[in-house]
Motif scaffolding. Structure first.
Motif, PDB file in Angstrom:
ATOM      1  N   TRP A  33       3.424  -1.458  -0.025  1.00  0.00           N
ATOM      2  CA  TRP A  33       3.141  -2.735   0.125  1.00  0.00           C
ATOM      3  C   TRP A  33       3.411  -3.365   1.483  1.00  0.00           C
ATOM      4  O   TRP A  33       2.586  -4.231   1.739  1.00  0.00           O
ATOM      5  N   SER A  34       4.430  -2.973   2.176  1.00  0.00           N
ATOM      6  CA  SER A  34       4.641  -3.337   3.199  1.00  0.00           C
ATOM      7  C   SER A  34       3.575  -3.076   4.280  1.00  0.00           C
ATOM      8  O   SER A  34       3.261  -4.031   5.281  1.00  0.00           O
ATOM      9  N   ARG A  35       3.034  -2.010   4.237  1.00  0.00           N
ATOM     10  CA  ARG A  35       1.946  -1.463   5.096  1.00  0.00           C
ATOM     11  C   ARG A  35       0.652  -2.620   4.827  1.00  0.00           C
ATOM     12  O   ARG A  35      -0.102  -2.713   5.716  1.00  0.00           O
ATOM     13  N   ASN A  66       0.650  -5.478   3.760  1.00  0.00           N
ATOM     14  CA  ASN A  66       0.769  -6.786   4.086  1.00  0.00           C
ATOM     15  C   ASN A  66       0.938  -6.671   5.641  1.00  0.00           C
ATOM     16  O   ASN A  66       0.164  -7.839   6.197  1.00  0.00           O
ATOM     17  N   LEU A  67       1.354  -5.821   6.134  1.00  0.00           N
ATOM     18  CA  LEU A  67       0.991  -5.664   7.655  1.00  0.00           C
ATOM     19  C   LEU A  67      -0.279  -5.646   8.394  1.00  0.00           C
ATOM     20  O   LEU A  67      -0.749  -6.319   9.228  1.00  0.00           O
ATOM     21  N   ASP A 100      10.253  -0.623  -4.421  1.00  0.00           N
ATOM     22  CA  ASP A 100      11.328   0.044  -3.586  1.00  0.00           C
ATOM     23  C   ASP A 100      10.686   1.445  -3.511  1.00  0.00           C
ATOM     24  O   ASP A 100       9.547   1.626  -3.922  1.00  0.00           O
ATOM     25  N   GLU A 102      10.251  -7.892  -2.491  1.00  0.00           N
ATOM     26  CA  GLU A 102      10.874  -6.865  -2.192  1.00  0.00           C
ATOM     27  C   GLU A 102      12.298  -6.825  -3.174  1.00  0.00           C
ATOM     28  O   GLU A 102      12.805  -5.485  -3.314  1.00  0.00           O
ATOM     29  N   ASP A 149      -1.936  -9.176   7.780  1.00  0.00           N
ATOM     30  CA  ASP A 149      -1.236 -10.099   8.727  1.00  0.00           C
ATOM     31  C   ASP A 149      -2.266 -10.163   9.883  1.00  0.00           C
ATOM     32  O   ASP A 149      -1.994 -11.133  10.933  1.00  0.00           O
ATOM     33  N   GLY A 189       7.330   0.374  -2.291  1.00  0.00           N
ATOM     34  CA  GLY A 189       7.684  -0.729  -1.257  1.00  0.00           C
ATOM     35  C   GLY A 189       6.924  -0.530   0.143  1.00  0.00           C
ATOM     36  O   GLY A 189       6.813  -1.402   0.673  1.00  0.00           O
ATOM     37  N   GLU A 190       7.176   0.767   0.528  1.00  0.00           N
ATOM     38  CA  GLU A 190       6.435   1.033   1.960  1.00  0.00           C
ATOM     39  C   GLU A 190       4.856   0.993   1.829  1.00  0.00           C
ATOM     40  O   GLU A 190       4.390   0.193   2.907  1.00  0.00           O
ATOM     41  N   ARG A 193       0.124 -11.170  -2.619  1.00  0.00           N
ATOM     42  CA  ARG A 193       0.104 -11.936  -1.213  1.00  0.00           C
ATOM     43  C   ARG A 193      -1.153 -12.731  -1.305  1.00  0.00           C
ATOM     44  O   ARG A 193      -2.046 -12.404  -1.630  1.00  0.00           O
TER      45      ARG A 193
END
Length: 333
Positions: free
Chosen positions: A227-229, A231-232, A220, A216, A235, A224-225, A167
């Motif tokens: 990575w999502s955290r 990225n948030l 997983d 994604e 943001d 995955g959690e 990212r």
């Protein structure tokens, strides 16, 4: 205090790792490097922005690779913006600076000054070329242009070609600080998940544009959690925080990722640098016959060449060029 921070962090790339999430990253700040790249050309604004974005991506990506010589980005399309090319040269010794150069080719009559730059590249490809020097076979990875920005193309490249969720958050533009003339500044953050032991199954394609892989599709479960955290959290970054100079990269990392336990490493300085020389130009012309060289000769009886990256101008005696050269070059030529 602002000036001290600016001096300390401009034209640097700071590596870091988020220990809680198994994610590595880079924070880059480009000031003099980008200003040197852009001010020696008179690119239209849309082209300037693309070159700035490509140079910043190059600084971030080049520092992530165990590089012995050169990493290059090449973006080619069938639109008004035909080529964007960048090079990142690894430091020649411990403590030395890495070097970056960048250049664009475009059709001035077709470039729309107010239209987004990425759309004016048209259909084409985004490529990363890795050359580790003599004795090594160069590597090239290519993905189609997609996602609406060069940053998105780079993210797709790493997902598709390397299976590495990646990212980028970038910001760049002209800046004016009190007591200083207007100049270019750029800053960005790169996040990349550490390599996994096994590659994803790709037979059904990915969820990205055109069936290409996306993050994604690779991560997983807990990975995955995480990575999502991350990225948030990224943001929430603001453009001025990316560019600086009021906020040091170390403070930015604490502001964004303090819960992820960021750990920083030694920063790498970068500077503008070009590898062109009269010998390299002469070597590139060595494949031509005397007749071909004659077509390149000006009315003044010389052959000229200009470096697209740095603007250096070279002049040669045509009798010293090509595989049918009739005399050796003078030392001062």
């Amino acid at each position: 205090m602002t000036n001290l921070t600016k001096i300390a962090w401009d034209d640097t790339v700071l590596p870091f790792q988020l220990d809680r999430s198994d994610i590595r990253g880079r924070v880059a700040r480009l000031d003099g490097v980008l200003d040197r790249i852009l001010t020696q050309h008179r690119y239209p604004p849309a082209v300037e922005a693309l070159v700035a974005e490509a140079a910043l991506l190059t600084a971030l990506i080049g520092q992530t690779i165990k590089l012995r010589w050169k990493l290059s980005l090449q973006i080619r399309g069938d639109g008004p913006v035909r080529i964007i090319a960048t090079d990142y040269y690894a430091p020649s010794a411990d403590g030395a600076s890495a070097r970056i150069r960048a250049w664009a080719s475009y059709d001035a009559e077709r470039v729309h000054p107010a239209a987004p730059g990425f759309a004016q590249i048209g259909e084409g490809y985004f490529a990363i070329l890795l050359d580790q020097g003599a004795g090594n076979v160069p590597y090239q990875g290519i993905t189609p242009l997609s996602g609406g920005s060069l940053s998105a193309c780079a993210e797709t490249y790493f997902a598709q070609s390397e299976q590495l969720p990646t990212r980028f958050a970038l910001s760049f533009g002209r800046s004016t600080l009190p007591g200083e003339s207007e100049h270019w500044r750029a800053g960005g953050v790169m996040l990349q998940h550490m390599p996994k032991a096994s590659a994803p199954i790709t037979s059904d394609g990915g969820s990205g544009e055109g069936g290409l892989l996306a993050a994604e599709d690779i991560l997983d479960g807990e990975e995955g959690e995480n990575w999502s955290r991350a990225n948030l959290l990224l943001d929430t970054v603001e453009e001025l925080e990316l560019i600086g100079p009021q906020l040091a990269p170390t403070d930015l990392l604490v502001r964004l990722f303090h819960e992820e336990v960021p750990r920083v490493f030694d920063a790498q300085s970068v500077q503008f640098g070009c590898s062109c020389s009269s010998d390299k130009v002469r070597d590139s012309l060595s494949i031509y016959s005397a007749k071909d060289i004659g077509h390149m000769t000006t009315d003044d009886g010389i052959v000229t060449a200009d470096c697209q990256f740095c603007g250096a101008h070279y002049e040669f005696d045509p009798a010293t060029l090509g595989f049918e050269a009739t005399r050796a070059p003078d030392d001062g030529e």
